[in-house]
Design a protein around this motif. Structure first.
Motif, PDB file in Angstrom:
ATOM      1  N   PHE A  65       0.846  -1.187   0.000  1.00  0.00           N
ATOM      2  CA  PHE A  65       0.000   0.000   0.000  1.00  0.00           C
ATOM      3  C   PHE A  65       0.887   1.245   0.000  1.00  0.00           C
ATOM      4  CE2 PHE A  65      -2.770  -2.994   2.536  1.00  0.00           C
ATOM      5  CZ  PHE A  65      -3.644  -3.262   1.501  1.00  0.00           C
ATOM      6  N   PRO A  66       0.352   2.375  -0.467  1.00  0.00           N
ATOM      7  CA  PRO A  66       1.136   3.620  -0.454  1.00  0.00           C
ATOM      8  C   PRO A  66       1.415   4.106   0.971  1.00  0.00           C
ATOM      9  CG  PRO A  66      -0.827   3.830  -1.848  1.00  0.00           C
ATOM     10  CD  PRO A  66      -0.955   2.544  -1.102  1.00  0.00           C
ATOM     11  N   ASP A  67       2.416   4.943   1.098  1.00  0.00           N
ATOM     12  CA  ASP A  67       2.702   5.609   2.370  1.00  0.00           C
ATOM     13  C   ASP A  67       1.521   6.501   2.748  1.00  0.00           C
ATOM     14  OD1 ASP A  67       5.228   4.485   2.157  1.00  0.00           O
ATOM     15  OD2 ASP A  67       6.260   6.381   1.785  1.00  0.00           O
ATOM     16  N   ALA A  68       1.271   6.631   4.056  1.00  0.00           N
ATOM     17  CA  ALA A  68       0.278   7.572   4.585  1.00  0.00           C
ATOM     18  C   ALA A  68      -1.078   7.441   3.895  1.00  0.00           C
ATOM     19  CB  ALA A  68       0.805   9.005   4.480  1.00  0.00           C
ATOM     20  N   TRP A  69      -1.588   6.240   3.807  1.00  0.00           N
ATOM     21  CA  TRP A  69      -2.762   5.923   3.001  1.00  0.00           C
ATOM     22  C   TRP A  69      -3.997   5.556   3.824  1.00  0.00           C
ATOM     23  CZ3 TRP A  69      -4.840   0.865   2.022  1.00  0.00           C
ATOM     24  CH2 TRP A  69      -5.675   0.779   0.907  1.00  0.00           C
ATOM     25  N   ALA A  70      -3.805   5.000   5.018  1.00  0.00           N
ATOM     26  CA  ALA A  70      -4.925   4.447   5.780  1.00  0.00           C
ATOM     27  C   ALA A  70      -5.259   5.300   7.001  1.00  0.00           C
ATOM     28  CB  ALA A  70      -4.611   3.016   6.222  1.00  0.00           C
ATOM     29  N   ASP A  71      -6.520   5.239   7.409  1.00  0.00           N
ATOM     30  CA  ASP A  71      -6.991   5.933   8.606  1.00  0.00           C
ATOM     31  C   ASP A  71      -6.771   5.097   9.862  1.00  0.00           C
ATOM     32  OD1 ASP A  71      -8.169   8.170   7.156  1.00  0.00           O
ATOM     33  OD2 ASP A  71      -9.627   6.690   6.447  1.00  0.00           O
ATOM     34  N   TRP A  72      -6.863   3.804   9.721  1.00  0.00           N
ATOM     35  CA  TRP A  72      -6.675   2.858  10.816  1.00  0.00           C
ATOM     36  C   TRP A  72      -5.963   1.628  10.283  1.00  0.00           C
ATOM     37  CZ3 TRP A  72      -7.841   2.474  16.047  1.00  0.00           C
ATOM     38  CH2 TRP A  72      -8.527   3.553  16.595  1.00  0.00           C
ATOM     39  N   ALA A  73      -5.229   0.960  11.158  1.00  0.00           N
ATOM     40  CA  ALA A  73      -4.679  -0.362  10.856  1.00  0.00           C
ATOM     41  C   ALA A  73      -5.020  -1.256  12.037  1.00  0.00           C
ATOM     42  CB  ALA A  73      -3.172  -0.300  10.637  1.00  0.00           C
ATOM     43  N   VAL A  74      -5.306  -2.497  11.721  1.00  0.00           N
ATOM     44  CA  VAL A  74      -5.596  -3.511  12.731  1.00  0.00           C
ATOM     45  C   VAL A  74      -4.544  -4.595  12.563  1.00  0.00           C
ATOM     46  CG1 VAL A  74      -7.245  -5.277  13.457  1.00  0.00           C
ATOM     47  CG2 VAL A  74      -8.065  -3.029  12.703  1.00  0.00           C
ATOM     48  N   LEU A  75      -3.867  -4.923  13.648  1.00  0.00           N
ATOM     49  CA  LEU A  75      -2.844  -5.966  13.644  1.00  0.00           C
ATOM     50  C   LEU A  75      -3.148  -6.892  14.797  1.00  0.00           C
ATOM     51  CD1 LEU A  75      -0.147  -7.150  12.627  1.00  0.00           C
ATOM     52  CD2 LEU A  75       1.010  -5.573  14.184  1.00  0.00           C
ATOM     53  N   ALA A  76      -3.690  -8.054  14.493  1.00  0.00           N
ATOM     54  CA  ALA A  76      -4.053  -9.017  15.530  1.00  0.00           C
ATOM     55  C   ALA A  76      -3.266 -10.307  15.327  1.00  0.00           C
ATOM     56  CB  ALA A  76      -5.546  -9.301  15.493  1.00  0.00           C
ATOM     57  N   ALA A  77      -2.566 -10.698  16.360  1.00  0.00           N
ATOM     58  CA  ALA A  77      -1.872 -11.983  16.418  1.00  0.00           C
ATOM     59  C   ALA A  77      -0.764 -12.182  15.385  1.00  0.00           C
ATOM     60  CB  ALA A  77      -2.876 -13.130  16.337  1.00  0.00           C
ATOM     61  N   PRO A  78       0.107 -11.196  15.188  1.00  0.00           N
ATOM     62  CA  PRO A  78       1.252 -11.458  14.310  1.00  0.00           C
ATOM     63  C   PRO A  78       2.210 -12.420  14.998  1.00  0.00           C
ATOM     64  CG  PRO A  78       1.595  -9.413  15.452  1.00  0.00           C
ATOM     65  CD  PRO A  78       0.194  -9.877  15.806  1.00  0.00           C
TER      66      PRO A  78
ATOM     67  N   ALA B 152      -3.241   9.075  12.157  1.00  0.00           N
ATOM     68  CA  ALA B 152      -4.039   7.849  12.073  1.00  0.00           C
ATOM     69  C   ALA B 152      -3.643   6.878  13.191  1.00  0.00           C
ATOM     70  CB  ALA B 152      -3.863   7.204  10.699  1.00  0.00           C
ATOM     71  N   TRP B 153      -4.372   5.788  13.289  1.00  0.00           N
ATOM     72  CA  TRP B 153      -4.339   4.918  14.459  1.00  0.00           C
ATOM     73  C   TRP B 153      -4.036   3.463  14.125  1.00  0.00           C
ATOM     74  CZ3 TRP B 153      -5.469   7.772  18.826  1.00  0.00           C
ATOM     75  CH2 TRP B 153      -6.064   9.025  18.602  1.00  0.00           C
ATOM     76  N   LEU B 154      -3.400   2.791  15.075  1.00  0.00           N
ATOM     77  CA  LEU B 154      -3.146   1.345  14.992  1.00  0.00           C
ATOM     78  C   LEU B 154      -3.727   0.682  16.221  1.00  0.00           C
ATOM     79  CD1 LEU B 154      -1.753  -1.308  14.012  1.00  0.00           C
ATOM     80  CD2 LEU B 154       0.294  -0.524  15.257  1.00  0.00           C
ATOM     81  N   TRP B 155      -4.607  -0.288  16.028  1.00  0.00           N
ATOM     82  CA  TRP B 155      -5.074  -1.170  17.096  1.00  0.00           C
ATOM     83  C   TRP B 155      -4.258  -2.441  16.942  1.00  0.00           C
ATOM     84  CZ3 TRP B 155      -6.753  -6.071  17.733  1.00  0.00           C
ATOM     85  CH2 TRP B 155      -7.380  -6.397  18.942  1.00  0.00           C
ATOM     86  N   ALA B 156      -3.561  -2.837  17.995  1.00  0.00           N
ATOM     87  CA  ALA B 156      -2.686  -4.005  17.895  1.00  0.00           C
ATOM     88  C   ALA B 156      -2.887  -4.952  19.065  1.00  0.00           C
ATOM     89  CB  ALA B 156      -1.229  -3.559  17.843  1.00  0.00           C
ATOM     90  N   ALA B 157      -2.785  -6.235  18.779  1.00  0.00           N
ATOM     91  CA  ALA B 157      -2.808  -7.278  19.806  1.00  0.00           C
ATOM     92  C   ALA B 157      -1.835  -8.358  19.361  1.00  0.00           C
ATOM     93  CB  ALA B 157      -4.208  -7.853  19.968  1.00  0.00           C
ATOM     94  N   ALA B 158      -1.025  -8.818  20.295  1.00  0.00           N
ATOM     95  CA  ALA B 158      -0.027  -9.838  19.964  1.00  0.00           C
ATOM     96  C   ALA B 158       0.266 -10.683  21.198  1.00  0.00           C
ATOM     97  CB  ALA B 158       1.251  -9.180  19.460  1.00  0.00           C
ATOM     98  N   ALA B 159       0.640 -11.916  20.971  1.00  0.00           N
ATOM     99  CA  ALA B 159       0.975 -12.848  22.053  1.00  0.00           C
ATOM    100  C   ALA B 159       2.385 -12.568  22.559  1.00  0.00           C
ATOM    101  CB  ALA B 159       0.838 -14.285  21.567  1.00  0.00           C
ATOM    102  N   VAL B 160       2.553 -11.366  23.095  1.00  0.00           N
ATOM    103  CA  VAL B 160       3.823 -10.920  23.668  1.00  0.00           C
ATOM    104  C   VAL B 160       3.498 -10.157  24.952  1.00  0.00           C
ATOM    105  CG1 VAL B 160       4.975 -10.764  21.416  1.00  0.00           C
ATOM    106  CG2 VAL B 160       3.836  -8.742  22.365  1.00  0.00           C
ATOM    107  N   GLU B 161       4.523  -9.786  25.685  1.00  0.00           N
ATOM    108  CA  GLU B 161       4.332  -8.955  26.868  1.00  0.00           C
ATOM    109  C   GLU B 161       3.989  -7.529  26.421  1.00  0.00           C
ATOM    110  OE1 GLU B 161       4.239  -9.965  30.038  1.00  0.00           O
ATOM    111  OE2 GLU B 161       4.455 -11.977  29.184  1.00  0.00           O
ATOM    112  N   PRO B 162       3.218  -6.804  27.228  1.00  0.00           N
ATOM    113  CA  PRO B 162       2.874  -5.423  26.855  1.00  0.00           C
ATOM    114  C   PRO B 162       4.097  -4.573  26.508  1.00  0.00           C
ATOM    115  CG  PRO B 162       1.487  -6.119  28.661  1.00  0.00           C
ATOM    116  CD  PRO B 162       2.513  -7.213  28.455  1.00  0.00           C
ATOM    117  N   GLY B 163       5.171  -4.713  27.249  1.00  0.00           N
ATOM    118  CA  GLY B 163       6.374  -3.938  26.962  1.00  0.00           C
ATOM    119  C   GLY B 163       6.949  -4.224  25.587  1.00  0.00           C
ATOM    120  N   GLN B 164       6.812  -5.461  25.121  1.00  0.00           N
ATOM    121  CA  GLN B 164       7.300  -5.799  23.778  1.00  0.00           C
ATOM    122  C   GLN B 164       6.460  -5.117  22.705  1.00  0.00           C
ATOM    123  OE1 GLN B 164       7.229 -10.135  24.935  1.00  0.00           O
ATOM    124  NE2 GLN B 164       8.906 -10.167  23.444  1.00  0.00           N
ATOM    125  N   LEU B 165       5.159  -5.093  22.907  1.00  0.00           N
ATOM    126  CA  LEU B 165       4.276  -4.433  21.953  1.00  0.00           C
ATOM    127  C   LEU B 165       4.557  -2.925  21.941  1.00  0.00           C
ATOM    128  CD1 LEU B 165       1.953  -4.813  19.951  1.00  0.00           C
ATOM    129  CD2 LEU B 165       0.368  -4.618  21.874  1.00  0.00           C
TER     130      LEU B 165
END
Length: 161
Positions: free
Chosen positions: A82-95, A115-128
């Protein structure tokens, strides 16, 4: 079938539609489908061909076959296409934890300033939080541990708050 996070849906409930949302690592498209039903312009990416086909099948009744094929793509999470600076939101779940830094950095790249990123990952909060900080993102909602994963909301600096 993996249902979209209740926290994600509550977070996006206040976001105007048709904001452009990129679903990184979309899996079979459950989250992409839910967001499309809510009126968002959803674009989904997954590195697994079977997941891409499943996500396209989920979106097709909502946007048509050709548009679903255009909006759901096969790509590595570190090179979305995708182009740079293109999205309003990104969702990243379980990378995969080994891909976290690259996926967060790529999400930051495609987000427009403010813009915003909602993220969730199976790591410690500090890693995220560390991955977000290295990508130049600001904490908008502090990371917490929930159901064996860390989740948080981050914002790309610049633009309107």
């Amino acid at each position: 079938m993996s249902q979209p996070s209740d926290h994600l849906l509550r977070t996006l409930a206040a976001v105007p539609v048709p904001s452009r949302v990129v679903d990184l690592g979309s899996g079979a498209g459950e989250t992409a489908e839910a967001l499309a039903r809510l009126g968002f312009e959803v674009w989904a990416v997954d590195p697994d061909a079977a997941h891409v086909e499943a996500a396209r099948a989920r979106l097709a009744p909502l946007v048509g076959d050709a548009e679903a094929a255009r909006r759901v793509t096969l790509a590595d999470l570190s090179a979305l296409g995708f182009p740079d600076a293109w999205a309003d939101w990104a969702v990243l779940a379980a990378p995969p934890p080994a891909a976290l830094d690259a996926a967060v950095a790529e999400a930051a790249r495609v987000l427009r300033p403010g813009a915003w990123l909602w993220a969730a990952a199976a790591v410690e909060p500090g890693q995220l939080d560390g991955a977000a900080e290295r990508a130049g993102l600001l904490v908008a909602e502090a990371s917490v541990r929930e159901g064996g994963a860390a989740r948080a909301v981050y914002r790309r600096p610049g633009g309107a708050a």
